[in-house]
Design a protein around this motif. Sequence first.
Motif: not given
Length: 394
Positions: A191-203
């Motif tokens: 889902c897009t939340a997955d995409v944002a989670l990995r793209s933002l590369d934050d803790d």
Amino acid sequence: MDDDLIDDEGRSLSRKSRLPGAGFFYPDSLDEEYADRRAREAIEGAEAVVVADGDADGLACVALLRERYDAALDVAPFEASLAARLDPGLDDGDDDEDEDTEDSPVGLVTASPHSLSEALDRVAEYADAGVDVYVCDLCPDDESVVEAADAVTDRAATVRWFDHHQWDDDVASAVRAAGVDLVIGESDEECTADVALRSLDDDFPDHLVDLAAVTRDHDLWIKEDPRSDDLADYAHWASAEEYVTVVGRYGPALPEPVVDYLEDRRVEKERLIEAAVDRAELHDVGPWTVGVTYGRCSQNEVAEALREDGADAAVIVKPAGSASIRGSEGFERAHEVAAQVNGGGHPRAAGCKPDVYDDMLDYAHHWTTEGQATKRVILAAFERLIEDDGTADE
């Protein structure tokens, strides 16, 4: 017009199921004026601006971004508003709790694919120079969005776009050429939340990582986590700011006031689902069985019921004129059907609004015939898939 004519309170469920909500009857000009005012309030002075779809997936991305910028709102006013909705004796008389909440440094502008260009134009007009801009869970219908994207990139320091829908290659190339950092995930895996989670590369904290996973369970119709239905319903019934704030604080482990609110709302929801399922008809279109129905309802649950009745695909026509198309393992071409009737989406989940409404008489016919014209147009789109397949074979 007498307000009582469009007020849902006191209306029988049968009539409520057949008619659109009160918002449908407000002119677009008033909606545009309100949307412009709300967008301006969210955008002006913001450190970052997010243009997102207003569903659970798009709003989960906003929760992630506000966490990253340390810009989450206080959850207490929203919890108090929830309690007031369940106990009218606690109601303070304010019909819009968002009006009295502070603005986050990460401004939120909700949009749909049809209103995306207008939303980006507002960002370009109202945002401070050097702002960070994010677009989440939105796939443009065509290249007409590129001009608005150009204006935003000229204004912003960075423009990042996260999505998981099926993009046209030319549109994706044009958006990237405008200076946008576009990341498109696999629509059947993320889902897009997955995409944002990995793209933002934050803790990110565990509850937000969990939020993305449960959002995926709903958005990809995996249905293995019962909490995903809670997220979907809450995103639909709550304001965008309330949803972002609450899930940003708690993740998918929703607090007791939200659980009580959902239980209360689901009583009527189930009755509307039953009404839509009772109206459904099955049509054989080539190799597929297509279930078609009409009404205000939760389309995913209705589609699931029609699949259990033997439908490969489900079409749920709404009183407001739009329609949801849902597929299955036996039919993964919902987006191809929707593309023929002014829409788009995923192989198993798509939406559209056929261009068959010229005036209010057409809508009156739509309500009294339970969407017959729209049903015919969408069934014809299924038939054209068969014709196109035959032409390709030849």
